[in-house]
Design a protein around this motif. Structure first.
Motif, PDB file in Angstrom:
ATOM      1  N   TRP A 150       6.977   9.490  -8.583  1.00  0.00           N
ATOM      2  CA  TRP A 150       7.582   9.931  -9.852  1.00  0.00           C
ATOM      3  C   TRP A 150       6.726   9.265 -10.938  1.00  0.00           C
ATOM      4  CZ3 TRP A 150       9.315   7.158  -5.580  1.00  0.00           C
ATOM      5  CH2 TRP A 150       9.603   5.659  -5.586  1.00  0.00           C
ATOM      6  N   GLN A 151       7.014   9.768 -11.962  1.00  0.00           N
ATOM      7  CA  GLN A 151       6.117   9.109 -13.280  1.00  0.00           C
ATOM      8  C   GLN A 151       7.204   8.871 -14.589  1.00  0.00           C
ATOM      9  OE1 GLN A 151       3.042  11.937 -14.776  1.00  0.00           O
ATOM     10  NE2 GLN A 151       2.719  10.399 -16.266  1.00  0.00           N
ATOM     11  N   PRO A 152       7.168   7.643 -14.815  1.00  0.00           N
ATOM     12  CA  PRO A 152       8.061   7.372 -15.940  1.00  0.00           C
ATOM     13  C   PRO A 152       7.406   8.054 -17.169  1.00  0.00           C
ATOM     14  CG  PRO A 152       7.496   5.354 -14.807  1.00  0.00           C
ATOM     15  CD  PRO A 152       6.744   6.614 -14.262  1.00  0.00           C
ATOM     16  N   GLN A 153       8.544   8.199 -18.394  1.00  0.00           N
ATOM     17  CA  GLN A 153       7.906   8.308 -19.696  1.00  0.00           C
ATOM     18  C   GLN A 153       6.864   7.427 -20.153  1.00  0.00           C
ATOM     19  OE1 GLN A 153      10.983   9.193 -22.530  1.00  0.00           O
ATOM     20  NE2 GLN A 153      11.579  10.984 -21.489  1.00  0.00           N
ATOM     21  N   LEU A 173       9.066  14.230 -10.734  1.00  0.00           N
ATOM     22  CA  LEU A 173       9.547  13.706  -9.544  1.00  0.00           C
ATOM     23  C   LEU A 173       9.613  14.546  -8.506  1.00  0.00           C
ATOM     24  CD1 LEU A 173      11.192  11.755  -7.612  1.00  0.00           C
ATOM     25  CD2 LEU A 173      13.288  12.549  -8.277  1.00  0.00           C
ATOM     26  N   ALA A 176      15.696   4.505 -11.636  1.00  0.00           N
ATOM     27  CA  ALA A 176      14.509   4.273 -12.439  1.00  0.00           C
ATOM     28  C   ALA A 176      14.749   3.258 -13.682  1.00  0.00           C
ATOM     29  CB  ALA A 176      14.082   5.714 -12.789  1.00  0.00           C
ATOM     30  N   GLN A 197       1.885   6.923 -11.730  1.00  0.00           N
ATOM     31  CA  GLN A 197       3.033   7.240 -11.113  1.00  0.00           C
ATOM     32  C   GLN A 197       3.274   6.362 -10.009  1.00  0.00           C
ATOM     33  OE1 GLN A 197       2.305  11.213  -9.753  1.00  0.00           O
ATOM     34  NE2 GLN A 197       0.692  10.702  -8.336  1.00  0.00           N
ATOM     35  N   TYR A 248      18.563   9.182  -9.306  1.00  0.00           N
ATOM     36  CA  TYR A 248      18.058  10.166  -8.943  1.00  0.00           C
ATOM     37  C   TYR A 248      18.293  10.017  -7.369  1.00  0.00           C
ATOM     38  CZ  TYR A 248      15.536  10.692 -13.195  1.00  0.00           C
ATOM     39  OH  TYR A 248      15.383  11.022 -14.537  1.00  0.00           O
ATOM     40  N   LEU A 258      12.505   9.893 -16.380  1.00  0.00           N
ATOM     41  CA  LEU A 258      11.097  10.332 -15.537  1.00  0.00           C
ATOM     42  C   LEU A 258      10.432  11.802 -16.099  1.00  0.00           C
ATOM     43  CD1 LEU A 258      12.354   9.820 -11.773  1.00  0.00           C
ATOM     44  CD2 LEU A 258      11.096   8.090 -13.343  1.00  0.00           C
ATOM     45  N   HIS A 297      20.072   7.937 -15.190  1.00  0.00           N
ATOM     46  CA  HIS A 297      18.692   7.589 -14.720  1.00  0.00           C
ATOM     47  C   HIS A 297      18.673   7.235 -13.386  1.00  0.00           C
ATOM     48  CE1 HIS A 297      17.719   7.571 -18.749  1.00  0.00           C
ATOM     49  NE2 HIS A 297      18.137   6.519 -19.047  1.00  0.00           N
ATOM     50  N   GLN A 340       5.877   3.004 -20.126  1.00  0.00           N
ATOM     51  CA  GLN A 340       5.274   2.139 -19.129  1.00  0.00           C
ATOM     52  C   GLN A 340       4.634   0.699 -19.525  1.00  0.00           C
ATOM     53  OE1 GLN A 340       1.835   4.694 -18.114  1.00  0.00           O
ATOM     54  NE2 GLN A 340       3.226   6.599 -17.593  1.00  0.00           N
TER      55      GLN A 340
END
Length: 684
Positions: free
Chosen positions: A288-291, A253, A246, A189, A269, A250, A267, A295
């Motif tokens: 925040w973490q991308p799908q 978040l 992004a 993340q 935010y 995500l 996309h 990655q």
């Protein structure tokens, strides 16, 4: 003669009691006076380093008093792994006299500060970068002439000050600072931190000349510091907006430190604080973490600046499986129990230490060192994990309480002098808020004495000294973990132990698109590497090679994918070069390095240890006969610090000794009185 002697004893007894009452009532009065300031806009400082959050201090001879703060605006634009930040704060001179101001504020330690402007009334003054001595001379000359001027200087790697000359009564001031920073990708993340306060630094009596020369700015280092004091908790209005581009969906978040309101558009935010009125008493952390399907293991961005090409590479190693048979290790835990840890910080630190002990394996060894003004070691030699050693550790931790000074160096000396044991890895895990002023001395010690051990730092509290914590880990060939809240202890400590126990990427080499090769530092599991480079061309692919444990690992970014544009990479490269040269200066004390740092900062228009922004208005506004006076406003200490609700100083002081001496004096006085009374009774 006997009567005279008895009378003298009685007199001394009453004098001792009077002294005790005076000391006790003085301390009570000091506490009450300080507590009462929580409802007023008043706080006095001897030095800008005593300031705990962004605030405009009005200078009157040798003291600084807060001016009325009106509002704060923060705008952060995140594109990829680069954040462009603008901080705007408006203040008003609420006094009736002309004033000089000193604006002290924290910034991330990796911030590349590239612009400053000061708006006074309807006049905007843009700052120009100059050598620090030249900028100071320009500012001083303008101030003496009655011109309005401003000076932005780096006081420490994560603390800046702005001086403002000739502020008219009832005049509104707007200060705007712009900087760039990279956003690290840690444990799957992104983590963005915006500092809102600073834990006051403990100044050790052992602070070296190198610390003073390297970390303290010339215009403030000569001011005599007073003990740190808590400041009133008046809510401050802040308008904070974070725009995240992004580029992909995500998974999460959120923030562990503040409540947020989030608006999503495709996309894009837009993140804002849920409540406008907040207290500047803790750093903001946003993650925040991308799908996971999207990655990347390596990302590369470029920027063209004045016909020069700059690249930014972020490498996140692939997730590795845990070893079925983990390496045997010795872990020496150092826990800070100084006064700055009082309140929720010491509870958080003890919880983190207890959880860390539960992660040890049966074949591991461990030890615990606690420090404040003194250092205490649990075992003379690190012990194997057993029911008995764990019981001793739990009792040792339960008895810990926060008090005294932050004497870090003796604790590190105790750790490195412990006998080496028959294990494969020896690691020091250091739990602290890092609130010290002698960073350079400690970093030099780590660089010179730590091997073969490695150092991992855990930042505790709402505003740890992240520069010192991160640099200590880098010098100790380890990692820095930030634990912002009690609810994040298990997650962050688990992540740290995954780093320690899992294989690391070592022997890393990067072949850049212009053909240059570079060997870079080791990479821990879940810990990203962000590196910038000035490139001659983009004629070939970028190749990263390393070993993950015993297995080779390679990542290739084709030449066709090397043209992802991003703004600010050139300034981030310059900031990283300055940091590398500063590290080298700490290690070698090479007298040629300051000039190299200065040249890079001037070329790329950055504030640094040796360069400052200065702005001067042409018009003379202050009449020559007018004198400079002062006004005031409130301030805030880090959230959870126990001294917020008391009137006693922030860190180690002589108040406990005064109480002890007063008690002893009273006891002696009572003994004298009793003895005198018994003699009289006997004579009768």
């Amino acid at each position: 003669m006997k009567d005279d002697f008895a009378a003298l004893n009685q007199y001394l007894g009453w004098l001792a009691i009077g002294l005790w009452l005076f000391c006790f009532l003085s301390l009570l009065g000091f506490s009450a006076a300080k507590a009462s300031t929580t409802n007023h806009y008043h706080e006095i400082y001897q030095s800008p380093e005593e300031v705990t959050s962004g605030s405009l201090l009005l200078k009157n001879k040798t003291t600084y008093i807060n001016a009325l703060r009106l509002d704060n605006h923060v705008n952060i634009d995140v594109n990829g792994i680069i954040a462009a930040v603008t901080v705007t704060q408006r203040f008003k001179n609420s006094g009736s006299e002309w004033a000089e101001g000193v604006y002290a504020f924290p910034l991330p330690e990796n911030a590349a500060v590239y612009a400053m402007e000061m708006t006074i009334g309807n006049r905007t003054i843009k700052g120009l970068i100059k050598r620090k001595e030249e900028a100071k001379h320009i500012y001083t000359t303008a101030k003496a002439a009655g011109q309005q001027a401003s000076l932005l200087s780096q006081d420490r790697p994560n603390l800046f000050t702005t001086q403002v000359a000739n502020i008219a009564p009832e005049e509104t001031i707007e200060v705007k600072i712009s900087y760039m920073q990279s956003v690290p990708y840690i444990s799957n993340q992104y983590q963005l931190r915006f500092p809102m306060t600073i834990t006051p630094r403990y100044k050790s009596a052992q602070t070296t000349k190198t610390d003073t020369n390297f970390l303290s700015s010339p215009q403030t280092s000569s001011l005599p510091p007073l003990p740190q004091r808590p400041a009133p908790q008046t809510p401050l209005k802040v308008d904070l907006t974070i725009n995240i581009n992004a580029g992909l969906p995500l998974v999460s978040l959120n923030s562990s430190t503040h409540k947020l309101k989030i608006n999503k558009n495709d996309h894009q935010y837009i993140v804002q604080l849920k409540n406008d009125a907040v207290i500047f008493d803790r750093d903001l952390e946003l993650t925040w973490q991308p799908q996971t399907a999207f990655q990347p293991q390596a990302t590369f961005f470029t920027e063209e600046v004045h016909n020069e090409t700059y690249g930014l590479l972020m490498v996140a190693p692939p997730k590795m499986k845990k070893n079925k048979t983990p390496l045997s290790k010795e872990q020496i835990f150092i826990i800070d129990t100084s006064g700055s840890m009082a309140g929720s910080s010491i509870v958080q630190a003890k919880t983190a230490l207890q959880f860390a002990l539960r992660q040890l394996n049966p074949n591991d060894r461990f030890n615990i060192i606690a420090f404040d003004s003194t250092t205490r070691t649990l075992f003379e030699r690190s012990q194997r994990v057993s029911m008995l050693s764990m019981a001793d550790a739990i009792k040792f931790i339960d008895d810990l309480a926060a008090n005294g000074g932050t004497e870090i160096l003796p604790a590190l000396q105790a750790a490195v002098t412990l006998p080496l044991t028959d294990v494969e890895l020896s690691q020091i895990i250091f739990i602290t808020d890092g609130s010290v002023g002698n960073e350079v001395e400690i970093l030099q010690f780590i660089h010179q004495n730590l091997a073969p051990r490695r150092l991992f730092t855990i930042g505790i509290g709402s505003a740890p000294n992240s520069y010192f914590m991160r640099k200590s880990a880098e010098f100790g060939r380890g990692t820095f973990t930030y634990v912002p809240h009690m609810n994040t202890v298990e997650q962050r400590i688990t992540h740290l132990f995954n780093q320690i126990q899992n294989p690391i990427a070592s022997g890393i080499t990067v072949t850049w698109p212009d053909g240059q090769q570079q060997t870079i530092s080791d990479l821990y599991q879940g810990q990203p590497l962000i590196i910038t480079k000035k490139l001659e061309s983009l004629k070939s692919s970028l190749v990263i090679k390393a070993k993950m444990g015993r297995q080779p690992w390679e990542q290739v970014i084709p030449q066709t994918q090397l043209h992802q544009p991003a703004n600010g990479i050139g300034k981030l490269w310059a900031r990283q070069q300055i940091e590398m040269l500063q590290d080298e200066y700490i290690q070698t004390n090479n007298s040629e390095l300051p000039e190299q740092i200065t040249q890079i900062a001037l070329t790329h228009q950055l504030a640094s240890r040796y360069t400052s922004f200065v702005a001067v208005a042409e018009q003379i506004v202050k009449p020559a006969h007018q004198q400079t006076q002062s006004t005031n406003i409130s301030n805030a200490l880090p959230h959870g610090n126990a001294y917020q609700t008391t009137g006693f100083p922030q860190t180690a002081t002589t108040a406990p000794w005064h109480l002890l001496m007063a008690f002893i004096s009273a006891l002696l006085g009572l003994l004298c009185l009793c003895w005198s009374t018994m003699r009289k009774h006997h004579e009768i």
